[in-house]
Design a protein around this motif. Sequence first.
Motif, PDB file in Angstrom:
ATOM      1  N   CYS A 111      33.542  17.004 -20.194  1.00 26.48           N
ATOM      2  CA  CYS A 111      33.420  15.823 -20.615  1.00 26.48           C
ATOM      3  C   CYS A 111      32.162  15.750 -21.753  1.00 26.48           C
ATOM      4  O   CYS A 111      31.172  16.601 -21.514  1.00 26.48           O
ATOM      5  CB  CYS A 111      32.808  15.027 -19.584  1.00 26.48           C
ATOM      6  SG  CYS A 111      31.956  13.515 -19.824  1.00 26.48           S
ATOM      7  N   CYS A 137      28.602  14.018 -20.174  1.00 24.48           N
ATOM      8  CA  CYS A 137      28.045  14.514 -19.174  1.00 24.48           C
ATOM      9  C   CYS A 137      28.128  15.871 -18.862  1.00 24.48           C
ATOM     10  O   CYS A 137      27.276  16.429 -17.952  1.00 24.48           O
ATOM     11  CB  CYS A 137      28.103  13.794 -17.683  1.00 24.48           C
ATOM     12  SG  CYS A 137      29.830  13.991 -17.080  1.00 24.48           S
ATOM     13  N   CYS A 175      35.952   9.887 -17.682  1.00 23.29           N
ATOM     14  CA  CYS A 175      35.767  10.962 -16.871  1.00 23.29           C
ATOM     15  C   CYS A 175      35.177  10.241 -15.408  1.00 23.29           C
ATOM     16  O   CYS A 175      34.808   9.392 -15.218  1.00 23.29           O
ATOM     17  CB  CYS A 175      34.151  11.154 -17.647  1.00 23.29           C
ATOM     18  SG  CYS A 175      33.235  12.506 -16.622  1.00 23.29           S
ATOM     19  N   CYS A 227      31.174  10.414 -14.893  1.00 23.52           N
ATOM     20  CA  CYS A 227      30.133   9.279 -15.596  1.00 23.52           C
ATOM     21  C   CYS A 227      30.717   8.141 -16.383  1.00 23.52           C
ATOM     22  O   CYS A 227      30.215   7.495 -17.120  1.00 23.52           O
ATOM     23  CB  CYS A 227      29.476  10.131 -16.814  1.00 23.52           C
ATOM     24  SG  CYS A 227      30.576  10.616 -18.156  1.00 23.52           S
ATOM     25  N   HIS A 231      32.838   8.102 -18.873  1.00 21.18           N
ATOM     26  CA  HIS A 231      32.725   8.243 -20.243  1.00 21.18           C
ATOM     27  C   HIS A 231      34.366   7.887 -20.633  1.00 21.18           C
ATOM     28  O   HIS A 231      35.019   8.519 -19.847  1.00 21.18           O
ATOM     29  CB  HIS A 231      32.463   9.593 -20.751  1.00 21.18           C
ATOM     30  CG  HIS A 231      32.840   9.886 -22.605  1.00 21.18           C
ATOM     31  ND1 HIS A 231      32.018   9.094 -23.421  1.00 21.18           N
ATOM     32  CD2 HIS A 231      33.417  10.751 -22.896  1.00 21.18           C
ATOM     33  CE1 HIS A 231      32.717   9.722 -24.375  1.00 21.18           C
ATOM     34  NE2 HIS A 231      33.364  10.316 -24.213  1.00 21.18           N
TER      35      HIS A 231
HETATM   36 ZN   LIG Z   1      31.428  12.635 -18.002  1.00 21.51          ZN
END
Ligand SMILES: [Zn+2]
Length: 282
Positions: A30, A33, A49, A52, A54
Amino acid sequence: MAWFNRQKPGVESGAEGEKRMRTEGLWLKCEKCGQIIWKKALDDNLQVCPRCEHHFRLDARARLAMLFDDSAYAEYDTDLVSTDPLRFEDSKPYTQRLAAMQESTSLADAVISASGKFAGREVNICAMELKFIGGSMGSVVGEKITRAVERSRDDRSPLIIVSASGGARMQEGAVSLMQLAKISAALMRLDEAGVPYVSVLTDPTTGGVTASFAMLGDLNIAEPNALIGFAGPRVIEQTIRQKLPEGFQRSEFLLEHGFLDAVVKRSEMKTYIADALKFFCD
Ligand SMILES: [Zn+2]
């Protein structure tokens, strides 16, 4: 997208090398993170993700598959290609660049124009492809989007445009800039006809695309943490000689300052737009 274990075959040697080659492409890291994610898990989670949230970038095909019911849609204007009006040449001729892009993306230009059912309702959706010359808008993107707007007006079916773009296409110069006005005028006629248009801004949406149709929706919504702006932060900093605030030009910042109507997670995007269309149409 930062791939994990990106060594080329042959670079590594011995047991370690073989192990790396076998796992190549199955895992990725990722970019936000740092979590190592199984690629299949990312595919199952709409490229978000799991740790997190994302939002990784999504290509135009995956975007349309996600939005249309049963991932089924009809495509329009697939045969439109740029004629290279300026005979433009930078590090290589524009015609060569176009040919290479068409080969690598299997698209004729940087947008897919489609229609189909969306939460049971007939809609037109245009999805931009960032991988095609940075999702830049030239004559073909402009024409395809304009035709989609006009189709929406003619059959009174709502329009959704998913933007992912670096802006106007340099290689078509003023012809690109004319698309801003052309699309904006078509959108005005759509508005007069009372047909709703939802603009979805994804990472990144910048330049002439932000300056025209991406900000002209009846509803302008963005994915989390998407870069959205006109000029880039470096250019602005140099011009105003000031440090820019934290989170500048990201979705949440724009929402806070009234430039967007909502920031919507990818997993909730379809439901959100479907509810909005119900409100607009029924
Ligand atoms: Zn992440």
